[in-house]
Motif scaffolding. Structure first.
Motif, short mmCIF file in Angstrom:
data_model
loop_
_atom_site.label_atom_id
_atom_site.label_comp_id
_atom_site.label_asym_id
_atom_site.label_seq_id
_atom_site.Cartn_x
_atom_site.Cartn_y
_atom_site.Cartn_z
N VAL A 101 27.63 39.51 68.16
CA VAL A 101 29.05 40.22 68.50
C VAL A 101 28.76 39.83 69.50
CG1 VAL A 101 29.09 43.15 68.89
CG2 VAL A 101 27.86 41.82 66.82
N ASP A 134 31.84 37.42 70.29
CA ASP A 134 32.92 37.30 69.47
C ASP A 134 33.29 38.60 70.65
OD1 ASP A 134 32.81 36.20 67.23
OD2 ASP A 134 32.11 38.01 66.06
N GLU A 155 34.68 38.73 54.21
CA GLU A 155 34.24 38.55 55.80
C GLU A 155 34.39 39.05 56.70
OE1 GLU A 155 37.49 35.57 56.80
OE2 GLU A 155 35.39 33.85 56.90
N THR A 156 35.49 39.95 56.39
CA THR A 156 35.14 41.49 57.66
C THR A 156 34.44 42.66 57.04
OG1 THR A 156 37.47 41.72 57.36
CG2 THR A 156 36.48 43.41 57.56
N ALA A 214 31.59 40.85 59.08
CA ALA A 214 31.12 41.48 60.27
C ALA A 214 31.19 42.41 60.93
CB ALA A 214 33.15 41.13 60.91
N ARG A 237 27.01 43.30 61.21
CA ARG A 237 26.63 42.48 62.69
C ARG A 237 26.61 43.32 63.86
NH1 ARG A 237 29.45 37.41 61.13
NH2 ARG A 237 31.22 38.38 62.91
N GLU A 238 27.69 43.51 63.64
CA GLU A 238 28.21 44.95 64.60
C GLU A 238 27.48 46.14 63.84
OE1 GLU A 238 32.57 45.66 64.10
OE2 GLU A 238 32.85 43.43 64.94
#
Length: 934
Positions: A701, A704, A829-830, A833, A836-837
């Protein structure tokens, strides 16, 4: 021509395959004298011997001959039944991952014992799959005697069992279960938060009974575990009031495709009605604000035009219960999705249940393809052989009958009108009754079976009332000449509970049984009746002793006498009232007659008004028949008619196969993602410590965020340090002097990244020191699993919506399937992500309080994400863990309504509802601002 000649000389490929098993059959038969000499203990000891040989390096194929010989002898001693040679061949087909097509009455239940025993020797568990709980119980008890005799354990999975009972049953060597229970247990296991709570073992070997019903007929219907959404029952009832105001000119129905659509005039009419009622936002029905209204209108229209009461569903106990179109069985607990079931409830004026959100789903196609080894058996699979091969890699082998088939199959009789057809059917029923020949009448729906019952009543016949306590006495005494004996039984979804008894007694001389589709009934129709079934029903009050033995003997003697009478009358007469869309269903009905070499007869009666004939263009044929002078009551009978009908059925079967295959291609995309998520869950539960995973997520995170605001190729004066500082506050709850760092000479993006990571790691290390490493590891795993589940459920909903609209890409000359794959991959994939966030954001803000709740906390997945419809609050903001003395809350502080909130201090906000305005003052909802998980 040459192919036909070759088949005559060498036999078909199926014949050659069957002949290939004969040497093994001979070897098994050669061992029979040796098996006879063994005591029960010595026979049972062979199980341990086989297991030791497996451990020593032998394969199951090496043990097939002695194991099959052992099972045959055990069945003789435990059941009094000896496997025929053809049953041994069927068992070998099942062992070799094939489908054994065996005629009705050939003993498929006994066939399965040999391969099931052989594969259970591995200790990995074997599943025998049936279509209903009754058959699961019956077969587990019946065939379980063989397994127990040989020292194997047998379990059963039926509706209503708790997890402990299910876990014990799955741990057995052989487990009997329905396809629904197996699928739902798999889904429930993948919603658990502890490996010890899971009930299933890895999927080793399954034998599917009635394999065509489960893997073909039900393949289009996914198993879904769902949770309730907001209650909109009033809206369904309101919309339903406007559908009857539409005329037939306002919509078009396509019966072939089972679809309905509004005409332009119909759209204008419904739009005007809804606008006048104040149900539209704006003037146009198709404005974006009215999407939900359009959906409800379309589903209500489908409910009124495509679904018929007593054919597609029945109303029972103030509930709409779906009827399986292939078996005529009720399916309680199953509900149509996307609001269709609610539309049917509104149509029938019963209580409308709330809509549900999908929590987990899987199709039978994908569930059964998880087994390392899969096999099946049925009476009718050859017509679907291509589909079994393509989808499941299963070869269909037709097993010859033990005795030659003596049934006579007459050509179909085709009448112009349904009235003429039913008159001919009733005449034939009366003729059979007068001769004492039992008749099984097959219909395609409850409505048709009750229509025929009414016509029989008008001709002086009387329907058997199964609510009468005397109904379970012998249906007929064999004296076909008595007028008072003109009774008949009706078997359909309304009499589901009496199903096995009605079927078992359908072979009594003079019996008339009207039934909906006979697929998967699981009970043989024996000429003269089923003696065991009669004994179980009639002698319940007699305990063991001379009186009971005498009564049993009398019943068996009477059944033998009645069988002789039925044989002299020509055996069971199967009478089909119309053709089904699938040849397989017709063959299942026809196959009820002529079991084990008995004589029998079958004939189908059709009219040009039947669904199949009407949908596939009977208008021209009707005109031609009238010109040729076909008189009332006359029928067309010719083999060419049969061939034409068969071609029509083949077209329907091919279309249905294409639909199932296309659906599977889309479902495979979701299935691949499902496997990844479920495997990841199991790995996380297996790991004692997920700290490393959590650290990787946190650093990912931060990487990114830094890359986004401080690009490595940009100059320092181009960095968005202010935006990075704000992003760190929102995502990690860190207030760092990033702006000041950006002004330092010589600082690079890499050093910026390292500083942020170090500060974040220090915060988490402090939490671990404060609460203890053990508690912190527990919290990390719990939050990780619950967040993964929440995002996966949202992902399922998104994929479902995508699937509904992706077909429109075809108008742009794009392949919808490829577009779906591409979009689904990006969405996945979103989701990762977002995982993780969300996990990082929660762990960085988490505070742990030790407390003792008044009641034990529920399982985490039951409470992880629950939207309160009245307040709009989402309990995702408070995660209640399984430990009774621990509760985790995000940013504890004042209550949500507290006036002491500081917009700049998230620690003062307390519990914030997901749909509340964010306390920071941005004007956004909390879930789209500081509470964002995306």
């Amino acid at each position: 021509m040459f192919g036909a000649l070759a088949r005559k000389l060498f036999g078909s490929a199926n014949d050659r395959r069957v002949r290939g098993y004969q040497p093994k059959v001979a070897a098994i038969n050669a061992l029979e004298p040796e098996m006879l000499k063994l005591t029960d203990e010595e026979l049972r000891a062979r199980t341990d011997l086989f297991r030791s040989e497996l451990a020593g390096g032998k394969s199951l194929d090496d043990l097939l001959v002695p194991a099959f010989a052992t099972v045959r002898e055990a069945a003789k001693r435990a059941l009094g039944q000896r496997h025929f040679d053809v049953q041994l061949i069927g068992g070998m087909v099942l062992h070799e991952r094939g489908i054994a097509e065996m005629r009705t009455g050939e003993g498929k239940t006994l066939v399965a014992t040999a391969p099931v025993y052989l594969n259970a020797l591995t200790g990995k568990g074997v599943h025998v799959v049936t279509v209903n709980d009754y058959l699961a119980r019956r077969d587990a008890e019946w065939m379980g005697r063989v397994y127990r005799f040989l020292g194997l354990t047998t379990g059963i999975i039926v509706h209503g069992m708790d997890d402990n009972e299910r876990r014990e049953a799955y741990a057995c060597d052989v487990t009997y279960a329905t396809n629904n229970e197996l699928g739902f247990d798999y889904l429930r296991d993948n919603m658990k938060y502890d490996l010890g709570q899971m009930v299933q073992r890895p999927h080793h070997y399954a034998v599917v009974d009635e394999v065509d019903s489960i893997l073909i007929d039900e393949a289009r219907t996914p198993l879904i575990i769902s949770g309730p959404l907001d209650d909109r029952s009033d809206f369904y009832n309101t919309i339903d009031l406007y559908i009857p105001k539409l005329g037939k000119e306002d919509y078009t129905v396509d019966e072939k495709q089972r679809s309905v659509s509004m005409t332009e005039d119909g759209m204008e009419k419904i739009e005007g009605l809804l606008r006048d009622a104040g149900l539209l936002k704006g003037d146009n029905l198709y404005d974006i604000e009215n999407v939900s209204v359009v959906h409800h209108v379309n589903q209500a229209l489908r409910a009124h035009t495509l679904f018929q009461r007593d054919k597609d569903y029945i109303v029972r106990n103030d509930e709409v219960v779906i009827i399986d179109e292939f078996t005529g069985r009720m399916m309680p607990g199953r509900r149509y999705s996307e609001g269709l079931h609610q539309a049917l409830e509104a149509k029938e004026r019963v209580k409308v249940q709330p809509e549900n959100q999908t929590l987990a789903s899987i199709t039978f196609q994908n569930y059964f393809r998880m087994y390392e080894k899969l096999a099946g058996m049925t009476g009718t699979a050859n017509t679907e052989a291509a589909e079994f091969q393509d989808i499941y890699n299963l070869e269909v082998i037709e097993i010859p009958t033990n005795l030659p088939v003596q049934r006579i199959d007459d050509d179909d009789e085709v009448y112009r009108t349904a009235g003429e057809k039913y008159n001919a059917i009733i005449e034939l029923i009366a003729d059979c009754k007068s001769r004492g020949q039992p008749v099984l009448v097959g219909t395609t729906s409850i409505e048709k079976s009750e229509l025929l019952a009414e016509l029989l009543k008008q001709r002086g016949f009387k329907q058997k009332d199964f609510s009468d306590p005397d109904a379970f006495r012998p249906l007929y005494d064999g004296d076909a000449g008595k007028a008072e004996d003109k009774v008949f039984a009706v078997l359909n979804a309304r009499h589901h509970e009496q199903e096995s008894y009605i079927v078992a007694q359908a072979g009594v001389p003079g019996a008339i049984t009207i039934a909906t589709n006979m697929a998967g009934r699981g009970t043989d129709i024996q000429l003269g009746g089923n003696a065991d079934m009669r004994i179980s029903h009639e002698l319940t009050e007699l305990s063991e002793g001379e009186a009971r033995s005498a009564a049993e003997k009398a019943i068996r003697e009477e059944v033998a006498r009645l069988k002789k009478t039925a044989l002299e009358a020509g055996g069971l007469y199967v009478l089909g009232t119309e053709r089904h869309e699938s040849r397989r269903i017709d063959n299942q009905l026809r196959g009820r007659s002529g079991r084990q070499g008995d004589p029998g007869h079958s004939r189908f009666f059709l009219s040009l008004e039947d669904d199949l004939m009407r949908i596939f263009g009977s208008d021209r044929l009707d005109g031609m028949l009238q010109r040729l002078g076909l008189k009332d009551g006359e029928a067309i009978i010719h083999p060419w008619i049969n061939k034409a009908l068969e071609k029509a059925q083949q077209k329907v079967e091919a279309r249905n196969y294409d639909i199932r295959k296309n659906l599977l291609k889309y479902d495979d995309v979701m299935n691949d993602q499902r496997k990844v998520v479920f495997e990841q869950r199991v790995e996380l539960m297996q790991d004692e410590d997920v700290a490393e995973t959590v650290v990787e997520m946190r650093h990912g995170v931060i990487d990114d965020l830094v890359t986004k605001h401080v690009p490595p190729t940009a100059y320092p004066e181009q960095w968005d340090t202010q935006g990075l500082a704000e992003a760190l506050r929102q995502a990690l709850g860190l207030d760092l002097p990033v702006v000041d760092w950006g002004h330092e000479d010589g600082i690079a993006d890499e050093e910026m990244r390292e500083r942020i990571q170090r500060r974040a790691d220090e915060v988490m290390a402090a939490k671990s020191a404060q609460y203890g490493p053990e508690i912190m590891r527990y919290v990390e795993k719990s939050i990780l699993l619950q967040t993964l589940d929440h995002l996966w459920r949202e992902h399922l909903v998104t994929l479902d919506h995508l699937r509904q609209v992706i077909g429109l890409r075809g108008y742009a000359q794009r392949d919808p399937l490829n577009e779906y794959k591409s979009e689904a991959f990006q969405l996945f994939e979103t989701m990762l992500a977002s995982l993780r966030e969300a996990v990082t954001a929660q762990l960085m803000r988490v505070e742990i309080m030790t407390q003792q709740p008044e009641e034990p906390a529920p399982l985490p997945f039951m409470e992880a994400h629950h939207l309160d419809a009245s307040t709009g609050r989402d309990d995702f903001a408070e995660l209640v863990l399984a430990e009774p003395d621990l509760a985790v809350t995000l940013a504890p502080g004042e209550d949500a309504d507290s006036p002491n909130r500081d917009p700049n201090d998230p620690s003062s906000w307390g519990r914030v509802g997901r749909n509340e305005p964010c306390p920071c003052g941005s004007g956004k909802k909390y879930k789209h601002c500081h509470g964002s998980f995306e």
